[in-house]
Design an enzyme around this catalytic site. Sequence first.
Site: not given
Ligand code: UD1
Ligand code: UDP
Length: 371
Positions: A210
């Site tokens: 991601h």
């Molecule tokens: C965010 C965090 C990242 C973390 C990740 C975990 C920041 C800068 N990034 O990234 O550090 O590793 O979460 O998963 O805070 N979206 C949906 N549904 C949701 C949430 C998001 O469709 O419930 C889509 C939207 O199009 C959104 C995109 O995902 O624009 C990105 O979501 P966002 O929260 O901005 O950043 P992540 O890539 O999820």
């Molecule tokens: N995780 C989950 N379901 C998924 C992917 C990840 O429960 O489909 C859990 C994973 O076990 C870990 C956390 O989400 O505990 C990690 O989150 P993510 O990778 O979204 O964020 P990051 O750690 O990169 O910030």
Amino acid sequence: MKAILAAGARPNFMKVAPLLRAMHKFNEERDKFFELILVHTGQHYDYEMSQVFFQDLELPEPDIYLGVGSGTHAEQTGKVMIEFEKVLFREKPDLVLVVGDVNSTLAAALAAVKLCIPVAHVEAGLRSYDRTMPEEINRLLTDAISDYLFTPSLDADENLKKEGIPKDKIFLVGDVMVDSLLYNKAKAAQSEILPQLNLAEGGYVLLTLHRPSNVDNRETLLRIIKALTEISHRIPIVFPAHPRTQKKLKEFDLLNHLPISNHQFLLIEPLGYLDFLNLEMNAKFVMTDSGGIQEETTVLNIPCLTLRNTTERPITIAQGSNVLVWNNTQKIIEEAFKILDGNAKKGTCPELWDGRAAERIVKVLAKGERI
Ligand code: UD1
Ligand code: UDP
């Protein structure tokens, strides 16, 4: 002590759960020492990215939901600040606890510190030294304004000291994400996800992706897909895809480039914590660009290939089962085949990653040295 815990995105929930549990336990022993308020910013909002974790981790419903949602960095950070500040005015807490490195983490910390409310940052001191990562900016700034910096490993302490953070603000406590993992491992073992997906123990690779640096660019994604296709000829790959990645695969017209047709590649929705943990525990190896998953695989001693060129969690390489492969097609295939040929890296579990980090944090907070 009136404490607000702020959470907003998937990786926050498994960090907040052990903290809340430890604080409630302390309350039983110490006559309701903490008054607790859980605020969900709404940065993540899909059922699979948010609500499922409240069920799996037995988290209470958030007391306050800010409903901020998606947006550009400035929009998202700004909206959390505006809404969170209203909560701070109303509740007047003695402490704000933030976890991790997402936009909600920085926004909540910044809103609090401007109102002279002490901030505790859990998972402080991690540095990738790559400022193109939005999380690196969030980490640097949150640490700079926090009063308590709770670190997961010694390298984090060293990073903070190099930045001039006074030693008496830094507390090496271990990893709260590991608290959640160890607490939920037995429950996760009961998940039926393997038969549901028709997978065998040790007979598949688990993949998550991601990071914007991997998924927001078509050429980069294609390089990764090439490696995945090659690997899928030898072992099935299961890919619970983050919504960002699902959107990008569609936008770049890359869904038909995934090796789905050979029945060795399963593209599925993001999974709940217990199902995901079960898949991690039973995988031949994991491929990921996640931060937290590098830690979880180290504790589980499951080989992990991290599709990044840096990590803010170097201990997972020095001590754990993690190897960096970036988005280099050849390197990804080479390291994957090494594992498949029986030459996987073995690791050991870092000190203090023992399931008691939250307990240590609560002890420090209860002393209230800095308040
Ligand atoms: C965010 C965090 C990242 C973390 C990740 C975990 C920041 C800068 N990034 O990234 O550090 O590793 O979460 O998963 O805070 N979206 C949906 N549904 C949701 C949430 C998001 O469709 O419930 C889509 C939207 O199009 C959104 C995109 O995902 O624009 C990105 O979501 P966002 O929260 O901005 O950043 P992540 O890539 O999820
Ligand atoms: N995780 C989950 N379901 C998924 C992917 C990840 O429960 O489909 C859990 C994973 O076990 C870990 C956390 O989400 O505990 C990690 O989150 P993510 O990778 O979204 O964020 P990051 O750690 O990169 O910030």
